[in-house]
Write a protein that holds these residues in place. Structure first.
Motif, short mmCIF file in Angstrom:
data_model
loop_
_atom_site.label_atom_id
_atom_site.label_comp_id
_atom_site.label_asym_id
_atom_site.label_seq_id
_atom_site.Cartn_x
_atom_site.Cartn_y
_atom_site.Cartn_z
N SER A 1 -3.74 -2.20 -7.99
CA SER A 1 -4.31 -2.83 -6.80
C SER A 1 -5.01 -4.13 -7.15
O SER A 1 -4.84 -5.15 -6.46
CB SER A 1 -5.28 -1.87 -6.13
OG SER A 1 -5.96 -2.50 -5.08
N TYR B 1 0.81 -1.21 0.00
CA TYR B 1 0.00 0.00 0.00
C TYR B 1 0.85 1.27 0.00
O TYR B 1 0.49 2.25 -0.64
CB TYR B 1 -0.95 0.00 1.20
CG TYR B 1 -1.77 -1.26 1.24
CD1 TYR B 1 -2.79 -1.46 0.32
CD2 TYR B 1 -1.50 -2.27 2.15
CE1 TYR B 1 -3.53 -2.62 0.31
CE2 TYR B 1 -2.24 -3.44 2.16
CZ TYR B 1 -3.26 -3.61 1.24
OH TYR B 1 -3.97 -4.76 1.23
N LEU C 1 -4.58 -6.62 -3.83
CA LEU C 1 -4.54 -5.91 -2.56
C LEU C 1 -5.95 -5.71 -2.01
O LEU C 1 -6.92 -5.67 -2.76
CB LEU C 1 -3.85 -4.55 -2.74
CG LEU C 1 -2.40 -4.57 -3.21
CD1 LEU C 1 -1.89 -3.16 -3.44
CD2 LEU C 1 -1.52 -5.29 -2.19
N ASP C 2 -6.03 -5.56 -0.69
CA ASP C 2 -7.30 -5.32 -0.01
C ASP C 2 -7.90 -4.01 -0.50
O ASP C 2 -7.21 -2.99 -0.61
CB ASP C 2 -7.06 -5.27 1.50
CG ASP C 2 -8.32 -4.95 2.27
OD1 ASP C 2 -9.26 -5.77 2.21
OD2 ASP C 2 -8.35 -3.88 2.91
N LYS C 3 -9.21 -4.02 -0.77
CA LYS C 3 -9.86 -2.85 -1.35
C LYS C 3 -9.92 -1.65 -0.40
O LYS C 3 -9.73 -0.52 -0.82
CB LYS C 3 -11.25 -3.23 -1.84
CG LYS C 3 -11.20 -4.18 -3.04
CD LYS C 3 -12.57 -4.52 -3.52
CE LYS C 3 -12.62 -5.53 -4.64
NZ LYS C 3 -11.44 -5.85 -5.36
N LYS C 4 -10.17 -1.88 0.89
CA LYS C 4 -10.24 -0.76 1.84
C LYS C 4 -8.88 -0.09 2.00
O LYS C 4 -8.78 1.13 1.99
CB LYS C 4 -10.73 -1.25 3.19
CG LYS C 4 -12.21 -1.54 3.23
CD LYS C 4 -12.67 -1.90 4.61
CE LYS C 4 -14.14 -2.21 4.61
NZ LYS C 4 -14.62 -2.57 5.94
N HIS C 5 -7.84 -0.89 2.16
CA HIS C 5 -6.51 -0.32 2.31
C HIS C 5 -6.04 0.33 1.00
O HIS C 5 -5.36 1.36 1.03
CB HIS C 5 -5.51 -1.39 2.75
CG HIS C 5 -5.74 -1.84 4.16
ND1 HIS C 5 -6.41 -3.01 4.44
CD2 HIS C 5 -5.40 -1.29 5.35
CE1 HIS C 5 -6.47 -3.16 5.75
NE2 HIS C 5 -5.88 -2.13 6.33
N SER C 6 -6.41 -0.26 -0.11
CA SER C 6 -6.07 0.33 -1.41
C SER C 6 -6.75 1.68 -1.59
O SER C 6 -6.15 2.62 -2.12
CB SER C 6 -6.48 -0.60 -2.55
OG SER C 6 -5.72 -1.77 -2.53
N THR C 7 -8.00 1.78 -1.16
CA THR C 7 -8.72 3.04 -1.25
C THR C 7 -8.00 4.14 -0.48
O THR C 7 -7.82 5.25 -0.98
CB THR C 7 -10.17 2.87 -0.72
OG1 THR C 7 -10.82 1.85 -1.47
CG2 THR C 7 -10.95 4.16 -0.83
N ALA C 8 -7.56 3.81 0.74
CA ALA C 8 -6.84 4.79 1.55
C ALA C 8 -5.50 5.17 0.91
O ALA C 8 -5.12 6.34 0.90
CB ALA C 8 -6.62 4.24 2.96
N ALA C 9 -4.79 4.18 0.36
CA ALA C 9 -3.50 4.45 -0.27
C ALA C 9 -3.67 5.31 -1.52
O ALA C 9 -2.89 6.24 -1.76
CB ALA C 9 -2.80 3.13 -0.63
#
Length: 168
Positions: A125, A102, A130-138
């Motif tokens: 992503s 991320y 990669l995880d969607k929530k963490h990718s969104t934040a990144a």
């Protein structure tokens, strides 16, 4: 007809909406839209906030579409070429991307000159799983940093050029 003449006489709201809508487009995103905003004399803080929001708006929908969305994009020739370029980038930097995940995603998006923005970040992503929530934040972090650098550079450049023109 000069570009500025198209928007002559329109209010700042119309210009701002146009800038935000343009920032949603792939590969234009906040980098191209901030340059457009500077050319249209939109206030720098409106350009920064508006293009950051506009660049981020498609991200949750694109992440949700995932692999199915990438298959549908491949049907269109220009999109297929762009996907191939992102895949080549991910294979070329696979070790770095896997190791830093991320943080690497945010860093790659935040550098305005890589050509990789939020749309390509979503593709990376999805390709890396990669995880969607963490990718969104990144991706959001990358958009915010990229917008800051681009705003500072674009508005600094435009102010410098305008100052030079006034001196002559």
């Amino acid at each position: 007809m000069p570009f500025q003449a198209v928007f002559a006489g329109t209010g700042s709201v119309v210009k701002s909406v146009f800038v935000v809508l343009s920032s949603m487009a792939p590969f234009v995103e906040n980098r191209g839209s901030i340059l457009l905003a500077a050319a249209l004399d939109v206030k720098w803080y409106l350009a920064y906030v508006g293009t950051s929001i506009g660049s981020f708006l498609p991200v949750p929908f694109l992440l949700r579409a995932g692999e199915r969305g990438m298959r549908q994009l491949r049907r269109f020739s220009p999109a297929a070429k762009a996907l191939d370029q992102v895949e080549a980038f991910s294979h070329q930097h696979e070790a770095f991307l896997q190791r830093h995940g991320y943080l690497a995603l945010a860093l790659i998006i935040s550098v305005p000159f890589t050509g990789i923005g939020s749309w390509a970040g979503v593709l990376l992503s999805n390709m890396l799983g990669l995880d969607k929530k963490h990718s969104t934040a990144a991706i959001l972090a990358g958009i915010i940093v990229s917008g800051f650098f681009t705003t500072a550079g674009a508005y600094g450049l435009f102010l410098g050029v305008r100052s030079l023109i006034r001196l002559w």
